[in-house]
Design a protein around this motif. Structure first.
Motif, mmCIF file in Angstrom:
data_model
loop_
_atom_site.group_PDB
_atom_site.id
_atom_site.type_symbol
_atom_site.label_atom_id
_atom_site.label_comp_id
_atom_site.label_asym_id
_atom_site.label_seq_id
_atom_site.Cartn_x
_atom_site.Cartn_y
_atom_site.Cartn_z
ATOM 1 N N THR A 198 0.860 -1.190 0.000
ATOM 2 C CA THR A 198 0.000 0.000 0.000
ATOM 3 C C THR A 198 0.890 1.232 0.000
ATOM 4 O O THR A 198 1.629 1.472 0.951
ATOM 5 N N LEU A 199 0.829 1.995 -1.087
ATOM 6 C CA LEU A 199 1.672 3.180 -1.235
ATOM 7 C C LEU A 199 1.099 4.399 -0.541
ATOM 8 O O LEU A 199 1.842 5.328 -0.208
ATOM 9 N N ALA A 200 -0.199 4.437 -0.340
ATOM 10 C CA ALA A 200 -0.843 5.577 0.333
ATOM 11 C C ALA A 200 -2.194 5.115 0.856
ATOM 12 O O ALA A 200 -2.879 4.314 0.214
ATOM 13 N N ALA A 201 -2.576 5.615 2.014
ATOM 14 C CA ALA A 201 -3.881 5.324 2.595
ATOM 15 C C ALA A 201 -4.165 6.377 3.655
ATOM 16 O O ALA A 201 -3.287 6.710 4.449
ATOM 17 N N PHE A 202 -5.360 6.895 3.656
ATOM 18 C CA PHE A 202 -5.719 7.932 4.636
ATOM 19 C C PHE A 202 -7.227 8.023 4.746
ATOM 20 O O PHE A 202 -7.967 7.593 3.845
ATOM 21 N N LEU A 203 -7.677 8.579 5.862
ATOM 22 C CA LEU A 203 -9.086 8.913 6.069
ATOM 23 C C LEU A 203 -9.313 10.358 5.677
ATOM 24 O O LEU A 203 -8.463 11.222 5.911
ATOM 25 N N SER A 204 -10.471 10.617 5.115
ATOM 26 C CA SER A 204 -10.811 11.986 4.720
ATOM 27 C C SER A 204 -12.288 12.220 4.984
ATOM 28 O O SER A 204 -13.121 11.362 4.660
ATOM 29 N N PRO A 205 -12.656 13.376 5.554
ATOM 30 C CA PRO A 205 -14.078 13.695 5.696
ATOM 31 C C PRO A 205 -14.721 14.089 4.381
ATOM 32 O O PRO A 205 -15.946 14.165 4.285
ATOM 33 N N LEU A 206 -13.909 14.333 3.342
ATOM 34 C CA LEU A 206 -14.430 14.704 2.032
ATOM 35 C C LEU A 206 -14.989 13.476 1.328
ATOM 36 O O LEU A 206 -14.528 12.351 1.529
ATOM 37 N N ARG A 207 -15.943 13.714 0.458
ATOM 38 C CA ARG A 207 -16.453 12.636 -0.368
ATOM 39 C C ARG A 207 -15.411 12.275 -1.426
ATOM 40 O O ARG A 207 -14.572 13.087 -1.790
ATOM 41 N N PRO A 208 -15.458 11.030 -1.935
ATOM 42 C CA PRO A 208 -14.513 10.658 -3.001
ATOM 43 C C PRO A 208 -14.629 11.594 -4.196
ATOM 44 O O PRO A 208 -15.722 11.843 -4.704
ATOM 45 N N SER A 209 -13.500 12.124 -4.623
ATOM 46 C CA SER A 209 -13.488 13.095 -5.709
ATOM 47 C C SER A 209 -12.107 13.110 -6.328
ATOM 48 O O SER A 209 -11.194 12.398 -5.908
ATOM 49 N N SER A 210 -11.940 13.945 -7.354
ATOM 50 C CA SER A 210 -10.637 14.091 -7.982
ATOM 51 C C SER A 210 -9.623 14.699 -7.013
ATOM 52 O O SER A 210 -8.417 14.459 -7.138
ATOM 53 N N SER A 211 -10.089 15.468 -6.014
ATOM 54 C CA SER A 211 -9.169 16.046 -5.028
ATOM 55 C C SER A 211 -8.579 14.962 -4.131
ATOM 56 O O SER A 211 -7.380 14.994 -3.818
ATOM 57 N N THR A 212 -9.392 13.981 -3.693
ATOM 58 C CA THR A 212 -8.852 12.907 -2.866
ATOM 59 C C THR A 212 -7.929 12.002 -3.674
ATOM 60 O O THR A 212 -6.938 11.484 -3.146
ATOM 61 N N VAL A 213 -8.222 11.813 -4.975
ATOM 62 C CA VAL A 213 -7.315 11.043 -5.830
ATOM 63 C C VAL A 213 -5.986 11.771 -5.972
ATOM 64 O O VAL A 213 -4.906 11.162 -5.900
ATOM 65 N N ALA A 214 -6.034 13.097 -6.156
ATOM 66 C CA ALA A 214 -4.800 13.867 -6.277
ATOM 67 C C ALA A 214 -3.995 13.832 -4.985
ATOM 68 O O ALA A 214 -2.756 13.728 -5.012
ATOM 69 N N LEU A 215 -4.669 13.894 -3.827
ATOM 70 C CA LEU A 215 -3.951 13.819 -2.563
ATOM 71 C C LEU A 215 -3.302 12.446 -2.388
ATOM 72 O O LEU A 215 -2.160 12.344 -1.900
ATOM 73 N N ALA A 216 -3.993 11.379 -2.791
ATOM 74 C CA ALA A 216 -3.391 10.045 -2.717
ATOM 75 C C ALA A 216 -2.180 9.949 -3.631
ATOM 76 O O ALA A 216 -1.155 9.365 -3.264
ATOM 77 N N MET A 217 -2.268 10.551 -4.810
ATOM 78 C CA MET A 217 -1.124 10.540 -5.734
ATOM 79 C C MET A 217 0.042 11.316 -5.140
ATOM 80 O O MET A 217 1.210 10.912 -5.285
ATOM 81 N N ALA A 218 -0.246 12.427 -4.452
ATOM 82 C CA ALA A 218 0.819 13.207 -3.834
ATOM 83 C C ALA A 218 1.485 12.426 -2.699
ATOM 84 O O ALA A 218 2.714 12.442 -2.553
#
Length: 560
Positions: free
Chosen positions: A205-225
């Motif tokens: 697992t290269l990245a994993a986190f909890l977020s209060p935001l709904r799944p979106s392109s922003s959460t995908v970008a944060l996972a990529m970062a």
């Protein structure tokens, strides 16, 4: 099977209820209550009553399966032959079932099929989709070639990788527990989202986190970062043991189609990667990461506040547990689960994912995908915004950001800039300029407000609601009525008597009064008088002068 068994067990109850309606023990006013208690529709209850009038015993009354027998069709074989022929004929063209339905209609007319035997457009589209679904690889290959073969492998879950960072899959799931989230002085209970990125070759697992935001392109970008930087310091921040060093940029990033982002696609292309879009909302097509979510959820279900989306499973699980964890505590538990998964063996003699990564990272070409400057790569993949530069600074994310770099760009005439932001901390954004390192720009308003993106948005909503609660709604309503009925308003006689005339009307009234006052006045000849300067000079501020000095200055010399 369980549904069929429940249906069979409910039939005797339905028969007894129908007999009560026939015998008069229940009336038409009991229709809705009886249907709700039997968990059937009102139309089904009416059919039960009609059969109960005809049949007195249960065996004769028992309903039979309605509709056609399984495996039969209401359309002639010629209809199916024409539809299959037209669908395969248009295999190379973009998918358009509405156009295919019109072509099918024309082909059936050409075959001489009577209009009453032809399917409706909706039925033709359904049959065309069924034909294409039977041989999906053929149509994908005919339309998209090599990319179509890859799409087929992706949807079947057969896609594999031969080395680390060749293919990475990102997906989301709901955290099966309620947690407390602080928004200023308020505390709300919510179910956060788990976002994870998995390397298909090693399973790490290269990245994993909890977020209060709904799944979106922003959460995908944060996972990529987060994938592009080591995360050992993140574990240390939450007082967790172990290391989390695997990082890098993938050659192919697989994500759901609903999270597609042109910004992320361009950022990946700049780093030599490619964004591959898979089918959204279909977990069966992503078994690699869905198995990981299944393992994680077994441990999540043991936490405080655990819950489930399925009501039946939740009941068997013991019902929803009370909310006890805060969001940060849940984040720590999630990181603990992920770290254990990276170091655990789940398939017999196969080494843990982290050991596989360390053994394969030295393969030729893999190190080229590990960034030399992880921090700049992290900023490079963060979500973007394009705010305009105003005199006050950058208005972005609901706040105001200002720095020396922004002031210099404003003086140079720059209208718009590109900034990156971390949804976990928006107390500052990063100014992006070509050929220069990212520059932090701090937020200068609402400095005591929450720093995360979700909390700040909810805090602003609460502040707006508080402001609306303090306004005088009754007075504003009265003022709105007065504004809308202004064309009907006329001054009352009392107001008309005391209100002096305004504008030219007032000037004409003064002139008329002075003309009456000096009607009989005869000044001496000009030669006998001392020279008079007719230019009137008004001393002092203009607003302090009497009305005569301001409105009719040409008569002042008469009274000297």
């Amino acid at each position: 099977m369980a549904g069929q068994r429940a249906w069979d067990e409910n039939l005797p109850k339905r028969f007894m209820a129908a007999r009560k309606f026939v015998s008069g023990l229940l009336g038409w006013g009991d229709f809705s209550a009886a249907a709700a208690e039997l968990n059937i529709s009102i139309d089904t209850l009416r059919r039960d009553i009609r059969r109960a009038r005809q049949h007195q015993n249960y065996d004769a009354w028992r309903p039979r399966q309605r509709g056609r027998k399984k495996g039969t069709s209401k359309f002639a074989p010629l209809v199916h032959q024409v539809i299959e022929r037209e669908v395969y004929r248009a295999a190379r063209h973009p998918q358009n079932f509405s156009l295919t339905a019109r072509e099918i209609e024309g082909a059936l007319i050409a075959e001489g099929l009577p209009i009453e035997e032809q399917p409706k457009p909706s039925s033709a589209r359904r049959l065309a989709k069924a034909v294409e679904a039977k041989n999906f690889p053929h149509f994908q290959r005919a339309r998209y070639g090599r990319h179509g073969d890859r799409n087929v492998a992706l949807q079947r879950g057969e896609i594999t990788a031969s080395r680390p960072l060749e293919i990475v899959m990102i997906d989301h799931t709901i955290f099966d527990a309620h947690v407390w989230f602080d928004i200023g002085s308020r505390r709300v209970a919510l179910r956060p989202t788990v976002t994870a990125a998995k390397d298909l070759c090693t399973g790490v697992t290269l990245a994993a986190f909890l977020s209060p935001l709904r799944p979106s392109s922003s959460t995908v970008a944060l996972a990529m970062a987060l994938m592009s930087v080591p995360k050992t310091k993140l574990l240390q921040q939450y007082d967790l043991p172990g290391t989390w060093e695997p990082h890098g940029t993938p050659l192919q990033l697989l994500a759901d189609g609903e999270f597609e982002s042109e910004g992320l696609r361009a950022a990946l292309a700049k780093r030599g990667g490619e964004l591959v879009i898979g089918p959204p909302g279909d977990p069966d097509k992503r078994p690699h990461i869905e198995r990981v979510f299944g393992v994680w959820k077994e441990q999540i279900h043991r936490l405080q506040g655990a819950t489930l989306s399925n009501p039946q499973h939740l009941e068997a699980h013991g019902g929803r547990r009370p909310t006890e964890m805060t969001f940060e505590q849940a984040q720590r538990q999630m990181l603990n689960i992920v770290t254990a998964h990276n170091n655990e063996t789940y398939e017999g003699m196969k080494p843990p994912p982290l050991a596989l990564w360390e053994a394969a990272i030295g393969q030729p070409g893999v190190m080229a995908q590990v960034p030399i400057s992880p921090f700049e790569t992290f900023i490079h993949f963060l979500p973007r915004r394009f705010p305009k530069i105003g005199f006050e600074g950058l208005k972005c994310l609901g706040g105001l950001y200002r720095s020396t770099e922004v002031a210099v760009l404003k003086l140079e005439g720059v209208k718009e800039v590109e900034v990156a932001f971390d949804p976990r901390d928006i107390s500052q954004v990063w100014l992006l300029r070509d050929g220069q390192p990212p520059a932090p720009v701090p937020r200068v308003v609402h400095t005591t407000a929450p720093t995360d993106f979700y909390g700040y948005k909810e805090w602003r909503k609460g502040e707006r609601a508080s402001a609306r609660g303090l306004r005088d709604s009754a007075l504003l309503s009265q003022l709105k009525v007065a504004r809308d009925t202004n064309h009907l308003w006329t001054p009352s006689p009392a107001i008309a008597d005391v209100t002096p005339p305004r504008g030219p009307t007032r000037l004409r009234a003064r002139h008329a009064a002075d003309d009456r006052r000096f009607a009989d006045f005869k000044p001496a000849p000009m030669a006998a008088q001392a020279p008079q300067d007719r230019d009137v000079r008004v001393e002092g501020p203009l607003e302090e002068q009497p009305d005569d000095a301001l409105i009719i200055p040409t008569y002042q010399w008469w009274s000297r």
